[in-house]
Structures are given as C-alpha cells and as structure tokens.
Design a protein around this motif. Structure first.
Motif, PDB file in Angstrom:
ATOM      1  N   LEU A  91     -15.717 -54.263  -5.633  1.00 56.25           N
ATOM      2  CA  LEU A  91     -16.043 -55.625  -4.954  1.00 56.25           C
ATOM      3  C   LEU A  91     -17.516 -56.034  -4.463  1.00 56.25           C
ATOM      4  CD1 LEU A  91     -13.165 -56.019  -2.775  1.00 56.25           C
ATOM      5  CD2 LEU A  91     -13.052 -57.181  -5.094  1.00 56.25           C
ATOM      6  N   GLY A  92     -18.386 -54.669  -4.358  1.00 55.51           N
ATOM      7  CA  GLY A  92     -20.376 -54.653  -4.147  1.00 55.51           C
ATOM      8  C   GLY A  92     -19.924 -55.258  -2.555  1.00 55.51           C
TER       9      GLY A  92
ATOM     10  N   GLU B 242     -20.957 -54.970   5.788  1.00 50.69           N
ATOM     11  CA  GLU B 242     -20.243 -55.769   5.832  1.00 50.69           C
ATOM     12  C   GLU B 242     -18.629 -55.720   5.883  1.00 50.69           C
ATOM     13  OE1 GLU B 242     -22.796 -58.410   2.010  1.00 50.69           O
ATOM     14  OE2 GLU B 242     -20.775 -57.293   1.452  1.00 50.69           O
ATOM     15  N   LEU B 243     -18.669 -54.258   5.836  1.00 52.53           N
ATOM     16  CA  LEU B 243     -17.464 -53.517   5.843  1.00 52.53           C
ATOM     17  C   LEU B 243     -17.141 -53.180   7.844  1.00 52.53           C
ATOM     18  CD1 LEU B 243     -14.362 -52.807   4.576  1.00 52.53           C
ATOM     19  CD2 LEU B 243     -15.542 -49.900   4.027  1.00 52.53           C
ATOM     20  N   GLU B 244     -18.417 -52.759   7.613  1.00 53.50           N
ATOM     21  CA  GLU B 244     -17.955 -52.745   9.180  1.00 53.50           C
ATOM     22  C   GLU B 244     -17.903 -54.178  10.537  1.00 53.50           C
ATOM     23  OE1 GLU B 244     -20.915 -49.927  12.511  1.00 53.50           O
ATOM     24  OE2 GLU B 244     -22.093 -51.094  10.707  1.00 53.50           O
ATOM     25  N   ILE B 245     -18.751 -54.678  10.030  1.00 55.99           N
ATOM     26  CA  ILE B 245     -18.491 -56.435  10.614  1.00 55.99           C
ATOM     27  C   ILE B 245     -17.470 -56.662   9.665  1.00 55.99           C
ATOM     28  CG2 ILE B 245     -18.707 -58.991   9.903  1.00 55.99           C
ATOM     29  CD1 ILE B 245     -21.988 -57.173  10.370  1.00 55.99           C
ATOM     30  N   LEU B 246     -16.597 -57.292   9.246  1.00 53.05           N
ATOM     31  CA  LEU B 246     -14.820 -56.966   7.974  1.00 53.05           C
ATOM     32  C   LEU B 246     -14.368 -56.253   9.311  1.00 53.05           C
ATOM     33  CD1 LEU B 246     -13.306 -58.653   6.561  1.00 53.05           C
ATOM     34  CD2 LEU B 246     -13.637 -57.542   4.891  1.00 53.05           C
TER      35      LEU B 246
ATOM     36  N   ALA C  55     -19.147 -61.319   3.024  1.00 56.44           N
ATOM     37  CA  ALA C  55     -17.979 -60.290   2.924  1.00 56.44           C
ATOM     38  C   ALA C  55     -17.265 -61.515   2.361  1.00 56.44           C
ATOM     39  CB  ALA C  55     -17.760 -59.994   4.025  1.00 56.44           C
ATOM     40  N   PHE C  56     -17.134 -62.902   3.132  1.00 58.75           N
ATOM     41  CA  PHE C  56     -15.604 -63.719   2.438  1.00 58.75           C
ATOM     42  C   PHE C  56     -15.988 -64.325   0.869  1.00 58.75           C
ATOM     43  CE2 PHE C  56     -15.557 -65.447   7.166  1.00 58.75           C
ATOM     44  CZ  PHE C  56     -15.435 -64.583   7.647  1.00 58.75           C
TER      45      PHE C  56
END
Length: 165
Positions: free
Chosen positions: A102-103, A108-112, A142-143
């Motif tokens: 997904l890149g 971004e994963l941490e924020i998600l 991320a969205f």
C-alpha cells in the motif's frame, strides 16, 4: 357667565396654539438636520426589522413543511458466547508485506495506530512532537492509501488489512 368662560377658553386656546406654533417653527428651523437624521434612522430601522421578519418567516415556513418521522423498532440480536480470553504471549505485528504494497510509511502507520486508540489530531501532535498540520497531512495520505474518507473507515480498513490490532 357661560359666554365669558367660552370666550376666555377660546382666546386662551388660540394663544396656546400660537405659542406652540412659534416654538415648533423654532425647533424645526434650529434643529432641522438632526430631525432629518432621526427620520432617516427610523426609516432604515423599520426597513431592517421588516426585512428580517420576512427572511426568518420564509425559513420557518420551510422548516414547518419538512416533516420528520422517527421510527423506533426493536431489533433482536442473537447473543453470542464471548470468546474465551487467551493471553497472547506474542505481541501484535502489523502485516509488513501489505504495508509495503500500500506504500504506507512507518509514521503514517504510527499515526493510524494512535487514531485507532481514539486520540485527536492535537493529542497525536503533542505525543509525537510534531505540528497538528503534519498530523493532518499524514492522516490524509494514509486515508488516501487505504481508500478511506473518515477516521473510522481508515481504522476499519487498517484492521481488515492486518495493519492494526
């Protein structure tokens, strides 16, 4: 006697009327600009009140024409037996292959993950020592990568893809 009272009353009334007329002329001549200003102010105030009532009346009639129907219906949900709690000795690890596909970056994963825990953008920014705009930028990216329009959709999609516990 009645005639005298009537004559004195008429003369007195004429005298009072004459005095009032001269005082009126003095006021009109002396204060004409202020009187015109007051007249214009009264006209504009009346027009403003009329216009305000007319505009709000249209909204009220529009709102009255829209009827809202609330339907309350009880829906029975079958009770499922809760799954037995088995403590996991292995902590959750995100699906890194899916993350790379997904890149999605680590930030971004941490924020998600913090979004999934219920933190607001301001709280995330404080915790990660970045600005709130930076958090918003990472969220938007991320969205976009997850194909989500809202925070709840992003969290749900992240869980479905194995990125979030």
């Amino acid at each position: 006697m009645k005639r005298h009272v009537l004559i004195f009353g008429l003369v007195g009334g004429l005298l009072i009327a004459t005095l009032q007329y001269t005082e009126y002329r003095f006021v009109i001549i002396e204060h004409s600009v202020e009187l015109y200003d007051a007249l214009v102010a009264i006209l504009f105030a009346a027009f403003g009140i009329w216009l305000g009532l007319r505009i709000t009346r249209k909204r009220e009639t529009l709102q009255e024409s829209i009827r809202e129907t609330v339907v309350v219906r009880e829906v029975l949900v079958p009770a499922e037996a809760p799954a037995p709690f088995v403590p996991s000795s292995v902590p959750f690890a995100p699906n890194s292959a899916r993350q790379q596909t997904l890149g999605i970056t680590a930030r971004e994963l941490e924020i998600l993950t913090l979004i999934a825990r219920g933190f607001s953008n301001r709280e995330i920014a404080t915790q990660l020592f970045v600005s709130e705009n930076t958090v918003k930028t990472h969220c938007a990216r991320a969205f976009d990568k997850l194909g989500a329009a809202r925070r709840t959709q992003a969290v749900q999609r992240g869980k479905e893809l194995g990125l979030l516990p």
